[in-house]
Enzyme design. Sequence first.
Site, PDB file in Angstrom:
ATOM      1  N   GLU A  66     -75.668  27.673  43.961  1.00 37.73           N
ATOM      2  CA  GLU A  66     -75.338  27.314  42.577  1.00 37.73           C
ATOM      3  C   GLU A  66     -76.094  28.209  41.615  1.00 37.73           C
ATOM      4  O   GLU A  66     -77.287  28.485  41.814  1.00 37.73           O
ATOM      5  CB  GLU A  66     -75.696  25.848  42.320  1.00 37.73           C
ATOM      6  CG  GLU A  66     -75.458  25.381  40.895  1.00 37.73           C
ATOM      7  CD  GLU A  66     -75.808  23.919  40.693  1.00 37.73           C
ATOM      8  OE1 GLU A  66     -76.206  23.570  39.563  1.00 37.73           O
ATOM      9  OE2 GLU A  66     -75.668  23.124  41.643  1.00 37.73           O
ATOM     10  N   GLU A 115     -78.213  26.167  30.489  1.00 36.76           N
ATOM     11  CA  GLU A 115     -78.434  24.729  30.660  1.00 36.76           C
ATOM     12  C   GLU A 115     -79.540  24.277  29.719  1.00 36.76           C
ATOM     13  O   GLU A 115     -80.587  24.922  29.616  1.00 36.76           O
ATOM     14  CB  GLU A 115     -78.801  24.392  32.100  1.00 36.76           C
ATOM     15  CG  GLU A 115     -78.936  22.893  32.352  1.00 36.76           C
ATOM     16  CD  GLU A 115     -79.111  22.563  33.824  1.00 36.76           C
ATOM     17  OE1 GLU A 115     -78.754  21.438  34.229  1.00 36.76           O
ATOM     18  OE2 GLU A 115     -79.605  23.422  34.570  1.00 36.76           O
TER      19      GLU A 115
END
Length: 251
Positions: free
Chosen positions: A114, A119
Amino acid sequence: MQGGQTAYYNALNPEYEGDPTNGSVNYLSLADAMSSGIVNTNNNEVYLGVDSTNKAGFRDNSTTIHGRDSIRLESKDTWNFGIMIADFAHMPGTACGVWPSLWSYNFDEDPIGEIDIIEGINVQDQNVVSLHTCGSCSFTNIGGSDERSNCNNGGTLSESCEDGINFDGCGNTMSSGSYGNAFNAGGGGVYATWLESDALRIYWWSRGDVPNDITDGNPDPSGWGTPASQFVSGNSCDVSQYFKGQTIVSH
């Protein structure tokens, strides 16, 4: 993004049945998102938003958990190498309960890999980049601040590492202005993710500093300087082993 709503959504799949992280969100179908106004296009820009007007209703069939209407996009094609350019005029501001993300994931899980490109949670104003694997993988000299070397979630392969405890993964924190209100105050900006067989490099620029080769539509990373985050293959991790078959996700 060129071509309007039809071309955009023919390239991306906006429908998702629920939130895999079990958050307080209600992902809408394409038709519902467009009719509600949280998705639209204007002057060749795509707006993706959240219902900030109505009181959040109960999520699915729950009588206790609320979910605010929003949207999740997943690319139909996967990504093994190349340069992904993401141009943002505006991203969600810093506020309690906000958790936007631009990331990618190998849903074939062969193996799990991932990449969290953008974020942020709550009131931070610096972007946090993270990689997550299910297996031994670590990097050094990532750059930025708060370097984290260990990507391995630490769980067992039989449980897809969901029983692990290294939730932060490996990565770093980018400079001030790379996220949230501070990013928006600079007129937005551009993120570039360059994935090669032996390295992953992530760059960002505020609006006034975007390289001409990007604005001209001919990105050339040879002139971009030092990445804000870089992960180079070595004895401790092979980039091409873990970060392949990536589906791009935005929410």
